[in-house]
Design an enzyme around this catalytic site. Structure first.
Site, mmCIF file in Angstrom:
data_model
loop_
_atom_site.group_PDB
_atom_site.id
_atom_site.type_symbol
_atom_site.label_atom_id
_atom_site.label_comp_id
_atom_site.label_asym_id
_atom_site.label_seq_id
_atom_site.Cartn_x
_atom_site.Cartn_y
_atom_site.Cartn_z
ATOM 1 N N ASN A 38 0.815 -1.225 0.000
ATOM 2 C CA ASN A 38 0.000 0.000 0.000
ATOM 3 C C ASN A 38 0.850 1.276 0.000
ATOM 4 O OD1 ASN A 38 -2.384 1.383 0.025
ATOM 5 N ND2 ASN A 38 -2.911 0.910 2.165
ATOM 6 N N ARG A 148 -14.019 -6.131 15.500
ATOM 7 C CA ARG A 148 -13.048 -5.111 15.892
ATOM 8 C C ARG A 148 -13.784 -3.798 16.079
ATOM 9 N NH1 ARG A 148 -8.061 -2.488 12.399
ATOM 10 N NH2 ARG A 148 -9.686 -1.026 11.807
ATOM 11 N N TYR A 160 -7.614 6.856 13.061
ATOM 12 C CA TYR A 160 -7.400 5.607 12.328
ATOM 13 C C TYR A 160 -8.611 4.677 12.523
ATOM 14 C CZ TYR A 160 -6.445 0.846 11.479
ATOM 15 O OH TYR A 160 -6.587 -0.440 11.022
ATOM 16 N N ASP A 211 -7.531 -2.106 17.557
ATOM 17 C CA ASP A 211 -6.235 -1.820 16.926
ATOM 18 C C ASP A 211 -5.748 -0.449 17.392
ATOM 19 O OD1 ASP A 211 -4.044 -1.558 15.280
ATOM 20 O OD2 ASP A 211 -5.122 -1.997 13.411
ATOM 21 N N HIS A 213 -2.869 0.729 16.480
ATOM 22 C CA HIS A 213 -2.149 1.218 15.308
ATOM 23 C C HIS A 213 -0.854 1.958 15.683
ATOM 24 C CE1 HIS A 213 -2.075 2.140 10.927
ATOM 25 N NE2 HIS A 213 -2.815 1.064 10.886
ATOM 26 N N GLU A 237 -4.181 -4.758 19.461
ATOM 27 C CA GLU A 237 -3.264 -4.906 18.318
ATOM 28 C C GLU A 237 -2.305 -3.727 18.201
ATOM 29 O OE1 GLU A 237 -5.438 -5.303 14.641
ATOM 30 O OE2 GLU A 237 -3.713 -4.635 13.480
ATOM 31 N N GLU A 263 1.502 -6.987 11.450
ATOM 32 C CA GLU A 263 1.006 -6.805 10.080
ATOM 33 C C GLU A 263 2.064 -6.155 9.177
ATOM 34 O OE1 GLU A 263 -2.477 -4.361 10.834
ATOM 35 O OE2 GLU A 263 -1.409 -2.583 10.173
ATOM 36 N N ARG A 284 0.599 -11.415 13.478
ATOM 37 C CA ARG A 284 -0.281 -10.942 12.399
ATOM 38 C C ARG A 284 0.377 -10.909 11.019
ATOM 39 N NH1 ARG A 284 -4.664 -8.837 12.146
ATOM 40 N NH2 ARG A 284 -4.167 -6.806 11.244
ATOM 41 N N HIS A 313 -3.160 -10.524 9.014
ATOM 42 C CA HIS A 313 -3.642 -9.247 8.487
ATOM 43 C C HIS A 313 -4.549 -9.530 7.297
ATOM 44 C CE1 HIS A 313 -2.211 -5.145 6.620
ATOM 45 N NE2 HIS A 313 -3.356 -5.004 7.255
ATOM 46 N N ASP A 317 -6.304 -3.544 1.501
ATOM 47 C CA ASP A 317 -5.162 -3.256 0.621
ATOM 48 C C ASP A 317 -4.404 -4.542 0.280
ATOM 49 O OD1 ASP A 317 -4.704 -2.286 3.541
ATOM 50 O OD2 ASP A 317 -2.700 -2.847 2.891
ATOM 51 N N GLU A 340 -8.383 -11.687 9.967
ATOM 52 C CA GLU A 340 -9.059 -10.397 9.725
ATOM 53 C C GLU A 340 -9.790 -10.450 8.384
ATOM 54 O OE1 GLU A 340 -6.365 -7.078 9.335
ATOM 55 O OE2 GLU A 340 -7.964 -5.610 9.602
ATOM 56 N N TRP A 403 1.655 6.961 12.312
ATOM 57 C CA TRP A 403 0.257 6.837 11.888
ATOM 58 C C TRP A 403 -0.237 5.443 12.200
ATOM 59 C CZ3 TRP A 403 -2.284 3.741 8.178
ATOM 60 C CH2 TRP A 403 -3.667 4.030 8.076
HETATM 61 C C1 GCO Z 1 -5.456 -3.526 9.971
HETATM 62 C C2 GCO Z 1 -4.456 -2.539 9.528
HETATM 63 C C3 GCO Z 1 -4.810 -1.739 8.314
HETATM 64 C C4 GCO Z 1 -3.590 -0.940 7.857
HETATM 65 C C5 GCO Z 1 -3.520 -0.942 6.377
HETATM 66 C C6 GCO Z 1 -2.337 -0.163 5.860
HETATM 67 O O1 GCO Z 1 -5.384 -3.890 11.124
HETATM 68 O O2 GCO Z 1 -6.254 -3.959 9.145
HETATM 69 O O3 GCO Z 1 -3.959 -1.787 10.573
HETATM 70 O O4 GCO Z 1 -5.936 -0.948 8.499
HETATM 71 O O5 GCO Z 1 -3.615 0.351 8.321
HETATM 72 O O6 GCO Z 1 -3.506 -2.275 5.949
HETATM 73 O O7 GCO Z 1 -2.098 -0.426 4.547
HETATM 74 MG MG MG Z 2 -3.774 -3.183 12.184
#
Ligand code: GCO
Ligand code: MG
Length: 403
Positions: A38, A148, A160, A211, A213, A237, A263, A284, A313, A317, A340, A403
């Site tokens: 991505n 989630r 996010y 998550d 993140h 997560e 991920e 993940r 994951h 994307d 997921e 991010w």
């Molecule tokens: C998730 C991930 C995604 C990522 C994305 C970035 O847990 O699914 O955090 O939301 O942000 O795959 O490309």
């Molecule tokens: Mg994630």
């Protein structure tokens, strides 16, 4: 002997960008692999086109392990998301070919089914706690056993995991990176309220996930883990950035909330300490960004020795080819935890026809040969690549953040 005769890269954008590798053998068998990274799609496309495909032509497509080692060791420059996504695409396409030649769905080659189906979690989100809980109730009605929860944070313009369109969250939303503003204090105040409201409304017969993140320091993550313990989350997560695997020791010492990470990992070396010290509960990593099915199996086998389960994951994307690869892997691997599942749009599903199905909160890869997914090249050609970046984050005072 059958040989790899041709290979090409297809780039398409049916709502979002996907990079696909197609390998064709001298016997006319075709395999597909996902190579989508991505926001950095063209780097992997070039890596494949310019540096990998020339080395594949004429090789025996059945020597999956040998080709994997050739591309990993032979590059000299090891690991990294671009290299490992490219290797993954080759690996998936070769497993697809092997399944087709054997006349078996891939999971049969991986040892057969270890379970009837694969428990998946869906994404409930909303700009307020009430909206998120309402979305979660919808998922429960649709049969999901795991959900989630991501909610807007009071005082922050965007967060996010919260989308304008509830079902289709695509954060890579702009030609240049969108700038978001982040406040850890505001976030930490909001999550326990979300879980309290969700347990009230959804009761205890559904798994709840969250998550973070990568946005907390270890001590902040420890506090959030503790605050969430009464609501028994399935996992927290990416609580902290895992560049320093040792960071998880501190989180682990303070909370019994299960931890998931990985991920963005691209090899077993990103997770070695986390796994062997039992600092996490779920790994993940997934096929496309961690060197394909071949390397993912190695990570899972290592994790199994330390009671770490898989939780691949599965954001949108990752193309339906990755989803299929994950489902064959999930169905067969002994230490499966959860998968997921974010639904792709109808446009994406049309470009990538597939055999996998969802019913009663679980998915199955289907009985089609190989991966059971293909790319419709004619349709793919109608959607031209469109540059799109993931957002970046700044603290309220302007400091760059994760991010
Ligand atoms: C998730 C991930 C995604 C990522 C994305 C970035 O847990 O699914 O955090 O939301 O942000 O795959 O490309
Ligand atoms: Mg994630």
């Amino acid at each position: 002997m059958s040989t790899i005769e041709r290979a090409r890269v297809v780039i398409t954008c049916p709502g979002r960008n996907f990079v696909t590798l197609i390998i064709e053998t001298s016997d006319g068998v075709r395999g597909v692999g996902d190579a989508t990274l991505n926001g950095r799609e063209l780097a992997v496309a070039s890596y494949l086109q310019d540096h990998v495909i020339p080395c594949l032509i004429g090789r025996d497509p059945h020597r999956i392990e040998d080709i994997w080692q050739f591309l990993y060791r032979g590059a000299y420059w090891r690991r990294g998301p671009v290299t490992m996504s490219a290797i993954a695409a080759v690996d998936m396409a070769l497993w697809d070919i092997k399944g087709k030649v054997a006349g078996l769905p891939l999971y049969q080659l991986l040892g057969g089914a270890s379970r009837q189906g694969v428990m998946v979690y869906g994404h409930a989100n909303g700009s307020t706690v009430a909206e998120t809980v309402e979305a979660a109730l919808e998922y429960k009605t649709q049969g999901y056993k795991a959900i989630r929860l991501q909610s807007g944070v009071p005082g922050l313009a965007s967060t996010y995991g919260v989308s304008k369109d509830r079902y289709f969250y695509e954060p890579a939303d702009a030609d240049l990176p969108t700038e978001n503003v982040w406040s850890t204090e505001k976030y930490l105040r909001s999550v326990p309220d979300l879980f309290a409201a969700a347990r009230d409304a959804l009761s205890w017969d559904v798994h709840l996930l969250h998550d973070v993140h990568h946005r907390l320091t270890p001590i902040e993550a420890a506090r959030l883990g503790k605050d969430l313990e009464p609501y028994r989350p399935f996992w927290m997560e990416d609580a902290v950035v895992a560049d320093n695997q040792e960071s998880f020791r501190l989180v682990r010492q303070h909370t019994t909330t299960p931890l998931a990470v990985g991920e963005i990992f691209n090899s077993i070396w990103d997770a070695k300490l986390l796994i062997q010290e039992q600092l996490i509960d779920y790994i993940r990593a997934t096929a496309v960004h961690a060197g394909g099915i071949t390397h993912l199996r190695r990570i899972a086998a290592f994790a199994d020795m330390f009671n770490v389960r898989t939780g691949c994951h599965g954001a949108t994307d990752l193309s339906p080819i990755s989803m299929a690869a994950a489902l064959h892997f999930d169905l067969s691997v002994p230490n499966f935890g959860i998968q997921e599942y974010m639904r792709h749009t109808e446009e994406t599903d049309a470009v990538f026809p597939h055999a996998y199905t969802f019913a009663n909160g679980a998915m199955h890869p289907g009985e089609a040969l190989g991966l059971g997914v293909d790319v419709n090249e004619e349709l793919a050609a109608r959607y031209e690549y469109k540059r799109a970046y993931l957002p970046v984050n700044r603290l309220e005072d302007g400091t760059m953040y994760n991010w």
